[in-house]
Design an enzyme around this catalytic site. Structure first.
Site, PDB file in Angstrom:
ATOM      1  CG  HIS A   1      -6.747   0.383  -1.326  1.00  0.00           C
ATOM      2  ND1 HIS A   1      -6.697  -0.746  -0.555  1.00  0.00           N
ATOM      3  CD2 HIS A   1      -7.983   0.386  -1.887  1.00  0.00           C
ATOM      4  CE1 HIS A   1      -7.855  -1.392  -0.627  1.00  0.00           C
ATOM      5  NE2 HIS A   1      -8.655  -0.714  -1.441  1.00  0.00           N
TER       6      HIS A   1
ATOM      7  CG  HIS B   1      -4.398  -0.239   3.877  1.00  0.00           C
ATOM      8  ND1 HIS B   1      -3.613  -1.095   3.139  1.00  0.00           N
ATOM      9  CD2 HIS B   1      -5.337   0.240   3.014  1.00  0.00           C
ATOM     10  CE1 HIS B   1      -4.056  -1.134   1.886  1.00  0.00           C
ATOM     11  NE2 HIS B   1      -5.095  -0.326   1.789  1.00  0.00           N
TER      12      HIS B   1
ATOM     13  CB  CYS C   1      -0.985  -0.008   1.172  1.00  0.00           C
ATOM     14  SG  CYS C   1      -0.226   0.025   2.811  1.00  0.00           S
TER      15      CYS C   1
END
Length: 187
Positions: A136, A124, A73
């Site tokens: 993402h 994240h 990510c």
């Protein structure tokens, strides 16, 4: 002699009447050509992010990855920021989260970074696209677009950051950034 003088006078007089006065012709200036320029999209725009998604869609998740063979990510956000905006970000979620200005969820703009707590210490990051969507690198489905209102993501939303320009944090070394992030989280 008188006749000669009269002839000369007459010829001078007649020749003076015959010459034309110079005329200056003024041309009107040329009409300006109006070229309608296409409106330039901001670097962080939905079309730019959709195009970036098309290029990366389905790229598998790989911890530490930074290529189309696999990306995580924060690596994806790093590459997107570099490719779209032209500036470098730090490489890790912890280092990225200390940058910029925090913005409330209801004030999100395209290009804001959105952060999530996905576990006790797991974090994240993604890029907000508008309409409660973010781009993402998902651990299960790779690079994709998800909804902030998704049953998984909604309760895990942590905060969002807006990066408008290079900050002093972006110019620090990675080790300094991690230390800085830890100090900020302790506050």
């Amino acid at each position: 002699m008188r006749k000669k003088l009269l002839l000369i006078s007459l010829s001078v007089l007649l020749s003076a009447c015959a010459t034309q006065v110079p005329v200056t012709v003024v041309k009107p200036p040329p009409k300006p050509v109006i070229v309608k320029a296409e409106p330039k999209l901001p670097k962080w725009s939905e079309p730019n992010l959709l195009a970036y998604h098309q290029d990366w869609a389905g790229t598998p998740y790989r911890l530490g990855g930074m290529s189309k063979q696999g990306v995580d990510c924060s690596g994806f956000v790093y590459l997107a920021y570099l490719d779209i905006v032209g500036e470098k970000l730090p490489r890790s979620v912890n280092a990225q989260r200390v940058l910029g200005k925090e913005v409330p969820r209801e004030a999100l703009e395209v290009g804001d970074l959105v952060f999530f707590k996905t576990g006790k210490s797991a974090r994240h990051v993604g890029i907000y696209m508008g309409d409660a969507r973010f781009l993402h690198a998902s651990t299960k489905k790779g690079v994709k677009i998800s909804s902030l209102n998704n049953v998984y993501w909604k309760p895990r939303f942590w905060f969002a950051k807006r990066l408008k320009s290079t900050t002093f944090e972006q110019n620090m070394s990675l080790a300094s950034l991690v230390d800085y992030a830890q100090q900020q989280s302790a506050l």
